[in-house]
Design an enzyme around this catalytic site. Structure first.
Site, PDB file in Angstrom:
ATOM      1  N   HIS A  47     -11.883  -1.324   0.687  1.00 61.77           N
ATOM      2  CA  HIS A  47     -10.909  -0.797   1.639  1.00 61.77           C
ATOM      3  C   HIS A  47     -11.459  -1.018   3.055  1.00 61.77           C
ATOM      4  O   HIS A  47     -12.595  -0.625   3.357  1.00 61.77           O
ATOM      5  CB  HIS A  47     -10.709   0.705   1.396  1.00 61.77           C
ATOM      6  CG  HIS A  47      -9.868   1.374   2.434  1.00 61.77           C
ATOM      7  ND1 HIS A  47     -10.381   2.277   3.335  1.00 61.77           N
ATOM      8  CD2 HIS A  47      -8.564   1.242   2.728  1.00 61.77           C
ATOM      9  CE1 HIS A  47      -9.407   2.694   4.131  1.00 61.77           C
ATOM     10  NE2 HIS A  47      -8.298   2.076   3.785  1.00 61.77           N
ATOM     11  N   GLU A  82      -9.649   3.714  -2.631  1.00 65.58           N
ATOM     12  CA  GLU A  82     -10.136   4.097  -1.300  1.00 65.58           C
ATOM     13  C   GLU A  82     -10.337   5.603  -1.204  1.00 65.58           C
ATOM     14  O   GLU A  82     -11.110   6.063  -0.364  1.00 65.58           O
ATOM     15  CB  GLU A  82      -9.206   3.575  -0.203  1.00 65.58           C
ATOM     16  CG  GLU A  82      -7.873   4.282  -0.123  1.00 65.58           C
ATOM     17  CD  GLU A  82      -6.929   3.634   0.894  1.00 65.58           C
ATOM     18  OE1 GLU A  82      -6.408   2.548   0.589  1.00 65.58           O
ATOM     19  OE2 GLU A  82      -6.718   4.216   1.957  1.00 65.58           O
ATOM     20  N   GLU A 109     -10.595  -6.999   3.431  1.00 70.11           N
ATOM     21  CA  GLU A 109      -9.423  -6.484   4.161  1.00 70.11           C
ATOM     22  C   GLU A 109      -9.691  -6.396   5.674  1.00 70.11           C
ATOM     23  O   GLU A 109     -10.762  -5.978   6.098  1.00 70.11           O
ATOM     24  CB  GLU A 109      -9.057  -5.083   3.639  1.00 70.11           C
ATOM     25  CG  GLU A 109      -7.839  -4.487   4.352  1.00 70.11           C
ATOM     26  CD  GLU A 109      -7.407  -3.124   3.803  1.00 70.11           C
ATOM     27  OE1 GLU A 109      -8.226  -2.453   3.130  1.00 70.11           O
ATOM     28  OE2 GLU A 109      -6.244  -2.739   4.047  1.00 70.11           O
ATOM     29  N   ASP A 147       0.858  -1.197   0.000  1.00 69.51           N
ATOM     30  CA  ASP A 147       0.000   0.000   0.000  1.00 69.51           C
ATOM     31  C   ASP A 147       0.891   1.242   0.000  1.00 69.51           C
ATOM     32  O   ASP A 147       1.776   1.372   0.849  1.00 69.51           O
ATOM     33  CB  ASP A 147      -0.870  -0.026   1.260  1.00 69.51           C
ATOM     34  CG  ASP A 147      -1.944   1.050   1.249  1.00 69.51           C
ATOM     35  OD1 ASP A 147      -1.802   2.029   0.480  1.00 69.51           O
ATOM     36  OD2 ASP A 147      -2.917   0.914   2.006  1.00 69.51           O
ATOM     37  N   ASP A 152     -14.205   2.426  -0.289  1.00 73.21           N
ATOM     38  CA  ASP A 152     -14.473   2.284   1.145  1.00 73.21           C
ATOM     39  C   ASP A 152     -15.958   2.535   1.336  1.00 73.21           C
ATOM     40  O   ASP A 152     -16.449   3.643   1.034  1.00 73.21           O
ATOM     41  CB  ASP A 152     -13.638   3.287   1.945  1.00 73.21           C
ATOM     42  CG  ASP A 152     -13.780   3.051   3.446  1.00 73.21           C
ATOM     43  OD1 ASP A 152     -14.938   3.000   3.928  1.00 73.21           O
ATOM     44  OD2 ASP A 152     -12.754   2.925   4.127  1.00 73.21           O
ATOM     45  N   GLU A 186      -0.945  -0.641  -4.465  1.00 72.55           N
ATOM     46  CA  GLU A 186      -2.180   0.154  -4.429  1.00 72.55           C
ATOM     47  C   GLU A 186      -1.937   1.599  -4.028  1.00 72.55           C
ATOM     48  O   GLU A 186      -0.966   1.909  -3.324  1.00 72.55           O
ATOM     49  CB  GLU A 186      -3.194  -0.495  -3.472  1.00 72.55           C
ATOM     50  CG  GLU A 186      -3.089  -0.070  -2.027  1.00 72.55           C
ATOM     51  CD  GLU A 186      -4.087  -0.763  -1.114  1.00 72.55           C
ATOM     52  OE1 GLU A 186      -4.341  -1.977  -1.286  1.00 72.55           O
ATOM     53  OE2 GLU A 186      -4.617  -0.098  -0.204  1.00 72.55           O
TER      54      GLU A 186
HETATM   55 MG   LIG Z   1      -4.890   1.339   1.150  1.00 70.51          MG
END
Ligand SMILES: [Mg+2]
Length: 390
Positions: A317, A267, A339, A214, A290, A240
């Site tokens: 996310h 996200e 996640e 990330d 998200d 990402e």
């Molecule tokens: Mg992330």
């Protein structure tokens, strides 16, 4: 229950959940370590994201039906988001049918365009929409996943995010994602340090578990390409969130320069349009909205379906951190993983101490199933809620 039962109240709320002290840890969590971020070019703000975060805190939305049944949606960025909910959305939703989630979402998403429906308005939209879905499930006596088409998976494959990789392996996770510590501001030494971190994690995970990275909006196109090429031997499943979210030309450039690398983002995108553009132009391989930020469950479901129609997968996310993401993922065939992030616990502290909202199922051996209770199954007492603006 009448199918046209009406909304009688929509209100921004503060939630206070009684806390208990966690048991002692084996070692401190990685959480205080440096993470590359958009402010890393400013030495005063570089060391930790908390140095420059807005301090608005969490905010909820409580929607109440004529019969007194209520639903709860939660998001972040307290005060301005609470103002959008109370001052703008609420008066237009009172009197609308509780079950009309698409209609209410469309009302809010269109109403907010005048000042911008993405950004803080999308957080407000998310909280209200999630509250409406929770309410709908409670009114119908069904878990939300059942209203979304029923289970699409036997259970959910969870991956862990954070830099305590050995601990995630011990907990039974078969995939883990690192937060990248250094970016363009750290030059060649930062590249070396990033590679060392990824190499160590690959060593801990072994060849059969997946590893992701990330980059939290910290890079530019050149740095993304250089780092990805350095890390190719470690077989990252994806990288990402490597660019500022609005840099869509940059995403196209990275895609072109790294045809072999699986890319993920989303996200920090909100509302379905950005995701439809990204899917249509194949800017990334994997979309990561998200559900508490992108416009709620209604928006996330549109995003998942747009991605699916373009042949892409969606992995939320922070999806497992609340029941909201668990229910959508459980009901969606094109959402293969979920996640687990925001570990507030250090290595050695069991996942039961994660500090999730009461009623949130936890992963066991890297897998979980959402609650069967009506709505999202949150076990929140009404007494824990108070109006945001007292
Ligand atoms: Mg992330």
């Amino acid at each position: 229950m009448r199918s046209d039962i009406k909304i009688v109240d929509v209100r921004a709320v503060r939630l206070t959940v009684p806390e208990r002290a966690p048991p002692p840890a084996r070692r401190p969590s990685w959480g205080g370590a440096e993470v590359a971020n958009p402010m890393s070019r400013y030495p005063r703000l570089k060391r930790h994201r908390s140095l420059w975060y807005a301090r608005w805190g969490p905010v909820g939305c409580k929607v109440t039906a004529e019969d007194g049944t209520w639903g709860l949606g939660l998001t972040t960025h307290g005060r301005p988001v609470a103002a959008v909910i109370d001052d703008h959305f609420a008066p237009h939703l009172v009197g609308e049918p509780c079950l009309a989630t698409e209609r209410c979402w469309d009302l809010m998403a269109r109403m907010a365009r005048q000042y911008g429906a993405t950004g803080l308005a999308a957080y407000a939209l998310s909280a209200v929409d999630l509250a409406l879905w929770d309410l709908k499930g409670k009114l119908l006596g069904q878990p939300v996943y059942a209203l979304l088409g029923g289970p699409a998976h036997d259970d959910l494959f969870c991956y862990a995010t954070g830099n305590d990789t050995d601990w995630y392996v011990e907990l039974g996770f078969a995939a883990a994602k690192l937060a990248c510590p250094y970016g363009p501001a750290d030059g060649a030494r930062g590249l070396d340090a990033n590679e060392r971190l990824v190499a160590q994690a690959r060593e801990v995970l072994g060849p059969d578990r997946e590893l992701m990275l990330d980059c939290w909006m910290a890079f530019d196109v050149e740095y993304t390409v250089r780092l990805a090429e350095r890390l190719r031997p470690y077989r990252l499943k994806w990288i990402e969130d490597y660019l500022l979210p609005e840099d869509l030309d940059g995403f196209a450039a990275v895609r072109q320069r790294l045809p072999w690398q699986t890319l993920a983002a989303g996200e920090h995108w909100q509302l379905p349009e950005a995701f439809a553009f990204a899917a249509g132009h194949r800017l990334v391989d994997l979309l990561q909205p998200d559900i508490q930020w992108c416009g709620g469950l209604t928006a996330a479901q549109k995003i998942v379906h747009a991605a699916e129609a373009a042949g892409l997968q969606t992995i939320l996310h922070g999806g497992s951190n609340t029941p909201y993401g668990q229910h959508l993922t459980y009901a969606s065939p094109s959402m293969p993983w979920i996640e687990v992030s925001g570990f507030k616990t250090a290595p050695g502290v069991p996942l039961t101490e994660l500090g999730r909202l009461p009623g949130t199922p936890l992963p066991v051996n890297g897998r979980l199933r959402p609650s069967d209770a009506p709505g999202f199954g949150l076990e929140i007492e009404e007494a824990w809620l108070e109006p945001f603006f007292a």
